[in-house]
Write a protein that holds these residues in place. Structure first.
Motif, PDB file in Angstrom:
ATOM      1  N   LEU A 123      -2.312  -6.707  18.278  1.00 29.37           N
ATOM      2  CA  LEU A 123      -1.244  -7.526  17.670  1.00 29.37           C
ATOM      3  C   LEU A 123      -1.103  -7.417  16.153  1.00 29.37           C
ATOM      4  N   ALA A 124      -1.800  -6.634  15.573  1.00 28.91           N
ATOM      5  CA  ALA A 124      -1.496  -6.331  14.040  1.00 28.91           C
ATOM      6  C   ALA A 124      -2.545  -5.223  13.805  1.00 28.91           C
ATOM      7  N   LYS A 125      -2.157  -4.125  12.715  1.00 34.22           N
ATOM      8  CA  LYS A 125      -2.774  -2.844  12.787  1.00 34.22           C
ATOM      9  C   LYS A 125      -4.397  -3.228  12.122  1.00 34.22           C
ATOM     10  N   LYS A 126      -5.396  -2.508  12.800  1.00 33.97           N
ATOM     11  CA  LYS A 126      -6.578  -2.579  12.431  1.00 33.97           C
ATOM     12  C   LYS A 126      -7.049  -2.430  11.014  1.00 33.97           C
ATOM     13  N   MET A 127      -7.835  -3.078  10.500  1.00 36.72           N
ATOM     14  CA  MET A 127      -8.363  -2.979   9.004  1.00 36.72           C
ATOM     15  C   MET A 127      -9.722  -2.321   9.079  1.00 36.72           C
ATOM     16  N   THR A 128      -9.582  -0.987   8.617  1.00 36.24           N
ATOM     17  CA  THR A 128     -10.918  -0.080   8.611  1.00 36.24           C
ATOM     18  C   THR A 128     -11.505   0.071   7.294  1.00 36.24           C
ATOM     19  N   GLY A 129     -12.801  -0.149   7.105  1.00 38.43           N
ATOM     20  CA  GLY A 129     -13.487  -0.134   5.820  1.00 38.43           C
ATOM     21  C   GLY A 129     -13.173  -1.103   4.847  1.00 38.43           C
ATOM     22  N   VAL A 130     -13.663  -0.927   3.686  1.00 31.75           N
ATOM     23  CA  VAL A 130     -13.242  -1.789   2.733  1.00 31.75           C
ATOM     24  C   VAL A 130     -12.942  -0.855   1.356  1.00 31.75           C
ATOM     25  N   ASN A 131     -11.565  -1.275   0.967  1.00 29.09           N
ATOM     26  CA  ASN A 131     -10.989  -0.433  -0.376  1.00 29.09           C
ATOM     27  C   ASN A 131     -11.534  -1.595  -1.576  1.00 29.09           C
ATOM     28  N   THR A 132     -10.949  -2.814  -1.599  1.00 25.83           N
ATOM     29  CA  THR A 132     -11.251  -3.612  -2.751  1.00 25.83           C
ATOM     30  C   THR A 132     -11.599  -4.782  -1.972  1.00 25.83           C
ATOM     31  N   ILE A 133     -12.697  -5.115  -2.188  1.00 25.85           N
ATOM     32  CA  ILE A 133     -13.234  -6.474  -1.805  1.00 25.85           C
ATOM     33  C   ILE A 133     -12.248  -7.655  -2.218  1.00 25.85           C
ATOM     34  N   GLU A 134     -11.998  -7.585  -3.547  1.00 24.29           N
ATOM     35  CA  GLU A 134     -11.095  -8.589  -4.182  1.00 24.29           C
ATOM     36  C   GLU A 134      -9.878  -8.958  -3.433  1.00 24.29           C
ATOM     37  N   MET A 135      -9.279  -7.785  -2.779  1.00 21.71           N
ATOM     38  CA  MET A 135      -7.872  -7.919  -2.133  1.00 21.71           C
ATOM     39  C   MET A 135      -8.276  -8.071  -0.643  1.00 21.71           C
ATOM     40  N   TYR A 136      -9.310  -7.889  -0.225  1.00 24.98           N
ATOM     41  CA  TYR A 136      -9.474  -7.928   1.152  1.00 24.98           C
ATOM     42  C   TYR A 136      -8.855  -9.253   2.109  1.00 24.98           C
ATOM     43  N   TYR A 137      -9.602 -10.337   1.265  1.00 26.04           N
ATOM     44  CA  TYR A 137      -8.969 -11.543   2.178  1.00 26.04           C
ATOM     45  C   TYR A 137      -7.316 -11.510   2.151  1.00 26.04           C
ATOM     46  N   TYR A 138      -6.942 -11.081   1.271  1.00 26.83           N
ATOM     47  CA  TYR A 138      -5.438 -11.136   1.212  1.00 26.83           C
ATOM     48  C   TYR A 138      -4.844 -10.394   2.343  1.00 26.83           C
ATOM     49  N   TYR A 139      -5.233  -9.052   2.643  1.00 22.84           N
ATOM     50  CA  TYR A 139      -5.120  -8.335   3.626  1.00 22.84           C
ATOM     51  C   TYR A 139      -5.437  -8.795   4.895  1.00 22.84           C
ATOM     52  N   VAL A 140      -6.452  -9.362   5.175  1.00 24.48           N
ATOM     53  CA  VAL A 140      -6.861 -10.018   6.416  1.00 24.48           C
ATOM     54  C   VAL A 140      -5.738 -11.120   6.529  1.00 24.48           C
TER      55      VAL A 140
END
Length: 140
Positions: A107-124
């Motif tokens: 239902l949403a685009k998958k998130m693959t890997g970790v680019n910036t852990i500081e921004m990860y929650y925002y993208y989740v």
């Protein structure tokens, strides 16, 4: 510190029944035992989400390990290798987060890997909100 466990699932048919009944999104972490970035996401993002109650009534957070020998029951009730299940969603890298409806559709685009852990929650957070808008029976 409070111990918070991310539930592993081996039966997507049963999980789908719960998701359908409770009208919830399935947020699935695809990981591996020796994946340092998987551990990072669990410690820095997912466990704090669970502790903080973020989306508590809207999502079911689960994990599968796509390590060799891990088996599970897919959405159609077929037993399969966890890696094959993950590959069916185009997952070849861990960690990957999938946002699934009770029917197994993304239902949403998958998130693959970790680019910036500081921004990860925002993208989740953004992905969860996008997926919840597409969840059958939910009207936001």
């Amino acid at each position: 510190m409070v111990a918070v466990k991310i539930l592993r699932t081996h039966d997507f048919q049963r999980l789908a029944e719960t998701a359908r009944r409770e009208q919830r999104l399935i947020m699935l972490l695809v990981s591996q035992v020796d994946c340092p970035y998987c551990h990072l996401i669990k410690e820095e993002v997912i466990r704090p989400m669970i502790l903080g109650g973020d989306f508590r009534e809207q999502i079911l957070i689960r994990e599968i390990l796509m390590d060799e020998g891990e088996r599970l029951v897919d959405f159609q009730g077929q037993e399969t290798e966890a890696a094959d299940f993950a590959h069916g969603y185009g997952v070849f890298v861990t960690p990957t987060l999938l946002f699934l409806g009770a029917d197994g559709r993304e239902l949403a685009k998958k998130m693959t890997g970790v680019n910036t852990i500081e921004m990860y929650y925002y993208y989740v957070d953004q992905s969860i909100r996008e997926a919840l808008k597409k969840l059958p029976g939910k009207h936001s």
